[in-house]
Write an enzyme that holds these catalytic residues in place. Structure first.
Site, PDB file in Angstrom:
ATOM      1  N   CYS A   2       2.872   1.113   5.978  1.00  0.00           N
ATOM      2  CA  CYS A   2       2.803   1.977   7.145  1.00  0.00           C
ATOM      3  C   CYS A   2       3.713   3.179   6.944  1.00  0.00           C
ATOM      4  O   CYS A   2       4.636   3.154   6.152  1.00  0.00           O
ATOM      5  CB  CYS A   2       3.227   1.224   8.395  1.00  0.00           C
ATOM      6  SG  CYS A   2       2.364  -0.333   8.644  1.00  0.00           S
ATOM      7  N   ARG A  27       0.104   6.728   1.832  1.00  0.00           N
ATOM      8  CA  ARG A  27       0.580   5.336   1.843  1.00  0.00           C
ATOM      9  C   ARG A  27      -0.532   4.369   2.240  1.00  0.00           C
ATOM     10  O   ARG A  27      -0.408   3.159   2.071  1.00  0.00           O
ATOM     11  CB  ARG A  27       1.761   5.192   2.810  1.00  0.00           C
ATOM     12  CG  ARG A  27       2.979   5.979   2.373  1.00  0.00           C
ATOM     13  CD  ARG A  27       4.050   5.970   3.448  1.00  0.00           C
ATOM     14  NE  ARG A  27       4.660   4.676   3.589  1.00  0.00           N
ATOM     15  CZ  ARG A  27       5.698   4.238   2.885  1.00  0.00           C
ATOM     16  NH1 ARG A  27       6.236   5.015   1.959  1.00  0.00           N
ATOM     17  NH2 ARG A  27       6.215   3.042   3.092  1.00  0.00           N
ATOM     18  N   TRP A  75      -1.091   0.240   8.716  1.00  0.00           N
ATOM     19  CA  TRP A  75      -1.977  -0.521   7.819  1.00  0.00           C
ATOM     20  C   TRP A  75      -1.954  -1.950   8.324  1.00  0.00           C
ATOM     21  O   TRP A  75      -0.914  -2.603   8.331  1.00  0.00           O
ATOM     22  CB  TRP A  75      -1.466  -0.429   6.386  1.00  0.00           C
ATOM     23  CG  TRP A  75      -2.397  -0.966   5.342  1.00  0.00           C
ATOM     24  CD1 TRP A  75      -3.463  -0.334   4.786  1.00  0.00           C
ATOM     25  CD2 TRP A  75      -2.309  -2.247   4.697  1.00  0.00           C
ATOM     26  NE1 TRP A  75      -4.055  -1.142   3.837  1.00  0.00           N
ATOM     27  CE2 TRP A  75      -3.371  -2.322   3.764  1.00  0.00           C
ATOM     28  CE3 TRP A  75      -1.462  -3.338   4.817  1.00  0.00           C
ATOM     29  CZ2 TRP A  75      -3.575  -3.429   2.963  1.00  0.00           C
ATOM     30  CZ3 TRP A  75      -1.668  -4.453   4.019  1.00  0.00           C
ATOM     31  CH2 TRP A  75      -2.721  -4.480   3.098  1.00  0.00           C
ATOM     32  N   ASN A 101       7.619  -0.634  10.448  1.00  0.00           N
ATOM     33  CA  ASN A 101       6.981  -0.947   9.175  1.00  0.00           C
ATOM     34  C   ASN A 101       7.586  -2.252   8.684  1.00  0.00           C
ATOM     35  O   ASN A 101       8.799  -2.416   8.692  1.00  0.00           O
ATOM     36  CB  ASN A 101       7.231   0.173   8.156  1.00  0.00           C
ATOM     37  CG  ASN A 101       6.547  -0.093   6.833  1.00  0.00           C
ATOM     38  OD1 ASN A 101       5.695  -0.961   6.735  1.00  0.00           O
ATOM     39  ND2 ASN A 101       6.909   0.666   5.811  1.00  0.00           N
ATOM     40  N   GLY A 102       6.739  -3.211   8.269  1.00  0.00           N
ATOM     41  CA  GLY A 102       7.225  -4.492   7.791  1.00  0.00           C
ATOM     42  C   GLY A 102       6.523  -5.638   8.495  1.00  0.00           C
ATOM     43  O   GLY A 102       5.462  -5.458   9.101  1.00  0.00           O
ATOM     44  N   GLU A 486      -5.966  -1.609 -17.138  1.00  0.00           N
ATOM     45  CA  GLU A 486      -5.645  -0.490 -16.250  1.00  0.00           C
ATOM     46  C   GLU A 486      -6.865   0.379 -15.966  1.00  0.00           C
ATOM     47  O   GLU A 486      -7.079   0.835 -14.843  1.00  0.00           O
ATOM     48  CB  GLU A 486      -4.519   0.352 -16.875  1.00  0.00           C
ATOM     49  CG  GLU A 486      -4.166   1.617 -16.123  1.00  0.00           C
ATOM     50  CD  GLU A 486      -3.644   1.367 -14.714  1.00  0.00           C
ATOM     51  OE1 GLU A 486      -3.583   2.347 -13.935  1.00  0.00           O
ATOM     52  OE2 GLU A 486      -3.310   0.213 -14.377  1.00  0.00           O
ATOM     53  N   LYS A 490      -8.374   1.086 -12.234  1.00  0.00           N
ATOM     54  CA  LYS A 490      -8.576   2.418 -11.654  1.00  0.00           C
ATOM     55  C   LYS A 490      -9.995   2.556 -11.107  1.00  0.00           C
ATOM     56  O   LYS A 490     -10.198   3.109 -10.020  1.00  0.00           O
ATOM     57  CB  LYS A 490      -8.317   3.504 -12.706  1.00  0.00           C
ATOM     58  CG  LYS A 490      -6.884   3.796 -12.955  1.00  0.00           C
ATOM     59  CD  LYS A 490      -6.226   4.451 -11.755  1.00  0.00           C
ATOM     60  CE  LYS A 490      -4.752   4.125 -11.694  1.00  0.00           C
ATOM     61  NZ  LYS A 490      -4.401   2.768 -11.312  1.00  0.00           N
ATOM     62  N   GLU A 493     -10.386   0.411  -7.921  1.00  0.00           N
ATOM     63  CA  GLU A 493      -9.553   0.911  -6.823  1.00  0.00           C
ATOM     64  C   GLU A 493     -10.216   2.059  -6.069  1.00  0.00           C
ATOM     65  O   GLU A 493     -10.209   2.084  -4.835  1.00  0.00           O
ATOM     66  CB  GLU A 493      -8.209   1.426  -7.363  1.00  0.00           C
ATOM     67  CG  GLU A 493      -7.162   0.374  -7.618  1.00  0.00           C
ATOM     68  CD  GLU A 493      -5.865   0.994  -8.088  1.00  0.00           C
ATOM     69  OE1 GLU A 493      -4.804   0.584  -7.603  1.00  0.00           O
ATOM     70  OE2 GLU A 493      -5.892   1.893  -8.964  1.00  0.00           O
ATOM     71  N   HIS A 509     -16.026 -15.722 -24.869  1.00  0.00           N
ATOM     72  CA  HIS A 509     -15.611 -16.896 -24.105  1.00  0.00           C
ATOM     73  C   HIS A 509     -15.977 -16.754 -22.626  1.00  0.00           C
ATOM     74  O   HIS A 509     -15.234 -17.208 -21.757  1.00  0.00           O
ATOM     75  CB  HIS A 509     -14.105 -17.129 -24.272  1.00  0.00           C
ATOM     76  CG  HIS A 509     -13.707 -17.441 -25.676  1.00  0.00           C
ATOM     77  ND1 HIS A 509     -13.739 -18.713 -26.198  1.00  0.00           N
ATOM     78  CD2 HIS A 509     -13.309 -16.624 -26.688  1.00  0.00           C
ATOM     79  CE1 HIS A 509     -13.349 -18.673 -27.462  1.00  0.00           C
ATOM     80  NE2 HIS A 509     -13.086 -17.415 -27.786  1.00  0.00           N
ATOM     81  N   LYS A 610      -0.061   2.809  -0.800  1.00  0.00           N
ATOM     82  CA  LYS A 610       0.691   3.317  -1.940  1.00  0.00           C
ATOM     83  C   LYS A 610       1.899   2.448  -2.260  1.00  0.00           C
ATOM     84  O   LYS A 610       2.169   2.116  -3.400  1.00  0.00           O
ATOM     85  CB  LYS A 610       1.156   4.749  -1.649  1.00  0.00           C
ATOM     86  CG  LYS A 610       1.914   5.410  -2.800  1.00  0.00           C
ATOM     87  CD  LYS A 610       1.013   5.621  -3.986  1.00  0.00           C
ATOM     88  CE  LYS A 610       1.713   6.333  -5.129  1.00  0.00           C
ATOM     89  NZ  LYS A 610       0.849   6.393  -6.319  1.00  0.00           N
TER      90      LYS A 610
END
Length: 615
Positions: A2, A27, A75, A101-102, A486, A490, A493, A509, A610
């Site tokens: 948040c 964020r 969020w 926030n939290g 990675e 990307k 995401e 496999h 973020k």
């Protein structure tokens, strides 16, 4: 996650709050709200949606606000995204407003107790209990600071808080525990925010609060206390970068801007730390000396997401050139297993923001077990940076796009510097090889710049061909296996395409069962990969024999690979150690262009944040 913004001063409060929230959009969030004074009353507006929607609502109402004021982007954790669950939240009287926030871990028990005493709740959030606890404390104290302090004595969990009270229009009370909160100091004005970019248009003088800090904010400045009641002083930092660095500078998205900024970010990360004439690495800015590394028997690297992939690259480098066994752990798993750590262990924690909750928890565990703790992060004064024994800053500058790009390549640059440093300490890296690698590092920013300019048009064209696909496979071997991970991350995401990264030898496999005409494979196959190059060619043959299209990234002029794959992207020849950086950049651009073609919100992907400051 948040975002919080607050202001007390003579500027138009509505303007400051909205601009601050815009600068915190990176964020990740699903709703937004503000509260400020209008004469002697509190005015509140909340929306499910974007800051732009909030701005339009406020413009339509033509509200003339006065400081103090608070703003918030949420969020969702407790309660679905909705106007009712958006912050700020209030007590029963409507006079106490809270942004948070939290996560309040004991909110359910507190809510039951408060409800039994007659309190009425209007949201599903954990935050609302704080407003009601402050309300009760105010009945006894009549003082906002004392009330917030008393309320927090009953709370368990993580929080960054901003609180205002209708009866005290000259004060904001803030508190921090396990969630970031920064204060901005100006002339007869004070700001609070979750992150520095939110307040840069107005001040570059900031104070980073620490866990257990509370502060009374008034126009003459902040007074900071500990939860015990002791008044303390925190250092005022001068931020070197300015607000313009957090703007798009003509790019359509922050992510693309930050991909293009990677040459400069790498250069800044190297600056002052590498002598190309001698091959020597100077890490004195991190207060690192040979003594810090003496007697090491094992290295743990701990991180989340993209930073975890950087750690995997670090494992290959350290084991080759430092000759020390390395384990790489996901931070969310690390703290829940019986890790074999002692004072002969180096524990490296990686976090762009320096506030990642799982990584921070792992760091604290490693310290308890007597490990030597080194942090790699980007944000000055962040919690992980402060709590580690040593910290190496990446100097990547502000990264606004949620999907990490320049932070990742800067982390890889730090690992290359550490490789040179530790390799020379152990004697496994000869002076001649150190000189060669340092020369490559000096040339790396320009090489990355040339790659971006050369391959971006190619990848833009390829995206037209592949953006409708719904599944991708990424294959790499050895030090490029983490780069495959990675690259897949990307793509998923920001484009919401299902993508998986694999060590290419593992394809037989299981993943080979997925290969068909509509499942493209991205293969990383540089000729300088040595024995793994021949193995990669065999893996590509296996995909092609099943009619799977292959996008091959390899060394410029490699006719064999170019003839074997469906589409070929040539990159300059570089050493094994440097290849992860060079091969990462085009994968970022490919993901970006595919996401753009699909009409996705590149900078703010759905469901992502973020800085993940809750576990």
């Amino acid at each position: 996650m948040c975002g919080i913004i607050g202001y007390l001063g003579k500027r138009p409060v509505k303007t400051v709050l909205l601009e601050g929230l815009r600068r915190l959009e990176y964020r990740g969030y699903d709703s937004a709200g503000v509260v400020f004074f209008t004469e002697n009353n509190l005015f509140v507006e909340r929306v499910k949606g974007k800051v732009l929607d909030l701005d339009e609502r406020l413009a339509n109402r033509e509200v003339r606000g006065q400081a103090p004021g608070l703003g918030h982007t949420r969020w969702a954790t407790h309660g679905e995204p909705s106007k009712e669950n958006a912050h700020p939240h209030f007590d029963c009287t409507g006079e106490v407003a809270v942004v948070h926030n939290g996560i309040i871990e004991n909110y359910h028990a507190l809510k039951q107790e408060l409800s039994a005493r007659g309190h009425r709740f209007v949201s599903e959030t954990d935050t609302e209990v704080i407003a009601h606890l402050v309300e009760e404390a105010l009945r006894e104290t009549g003082d906002l600071f004392s009330a917030v302090k008393g309320a927090l004595s009953k709370v368990k969990g993580a929080y960054a808080l901003g609180v205002i009270w209708r009866r005290d229009p000259e004060t904001i009370v803030v508190a921090r525990n396990q969630s970031p909160l920064v204060l901005g100091v100006g002339e007869n004005e004070v700001f609070l925010a979750s992150d520095v970019p939110a307040i840069l248009p107005w001040t570059r003088r900031v104070i980073f609060l620490e866990d257990g800090d509370l502060a009374i904010l008034r126009v003459e400045g902040p007074k900071i206390f500990r939860l015990t009641g002791e008044e303390i002083t925190r250092e005022v930092h001068e931020i070197a970068w300015d607000a313009s660095q957090a703007e798009k500078a003509g790019f359509p998205h922050f992510m693309l801007k930050e991909i293009y900024e990677q040459p400069e970010a790498i250069r800044d990360t190297l600056r002052g730390r590498l002598n190309p004439e001698t091959g020597e690495v100077d890490l004195s800015d991190a207060e690192l000396s040979p003594e810090f590394f003496e007697g090491l028997e094992r290295i743990f690297i701990v991180a989340c997401g993209t930073s975890y992939h950087a750690g995997l690259v670090g494992k290959y480098l350290f084991e080759k050139w430092a000759g020390i066994p390395v384990e790489v752990d996901l931070a969310s798993e690390f703290r829940y297993r019986d890790v074999l750590i002692n004072d002969r262990t180096l524990a490296i924690f990686i976090s762009q923001s320096g506030e990642t909750a799982d990584t921070l928890a792992g760091l604290r565990l490693a310290k308890e077990l007597s490990a030597r703790v080194l942090a790699i992060c980007n944000v000055l004064g962040s919690t992980i940076a402060r709590e580690a024994h040593r910290v190496i800053y990446t100097h990547a500058g502000p990264e606004i796009g949620v999907a990490s790009t320049k932070a990742f390549t800067s982390q890889l640059t730090i690992f290359l510097l550490l490789t040179l440093y530790m390799g020379r300490l152990t004697g496994r890296l000869t002076l001649e090889r150190a000189m060669e690698l340092s020369g490559e590092l000096v040339e790396l920013p320009e090489k990355v710049n040339l790659v971006i300019k050369a391959v971006h048009p190619v990848l833009k064209e390829l995206s037209e061909k592949y953006f409708r696909q719904e599944d991708f496979l990424y294959l790499g071997r050895n030090i490029l296996y983490p780069v495959a991970l990675e690259g897949a991350l990307k793509l998923k995401e920001i484009s919401y395409i299902h993508a998986e990264g694999y060590a290419a030898g593992e394809m037989k496999h299981g993943p080979i069962a997925l290969i068909e005409e509509n499942v493209p494979t991205v293969a990383l196959a540089p000729k300088e990969g040595g024995i793994t190059y021949e193995k990669m060619l065999s893996n590509i043959e296996e995909v092609r024999s099943r009619r799977g299209p292959v996008i091959g990234f390899g060394t410029e002029g490699d006719a064999h690979l170019a003839n074997l794959v469906t589409d070929f992207v040539g990159l300059p020849e570089v050493s094994w150690e440097v290849s992860p950086i060079l091969y990462t950049v085009p994968l970022q651009l490919l993901a970006y262009e595919i996401a753009v073609k699909r009409g996705c919100d590149v900078d703010q992907p759905r469901n992502l944040a973020k800085s993940v400051t809750v576990e």
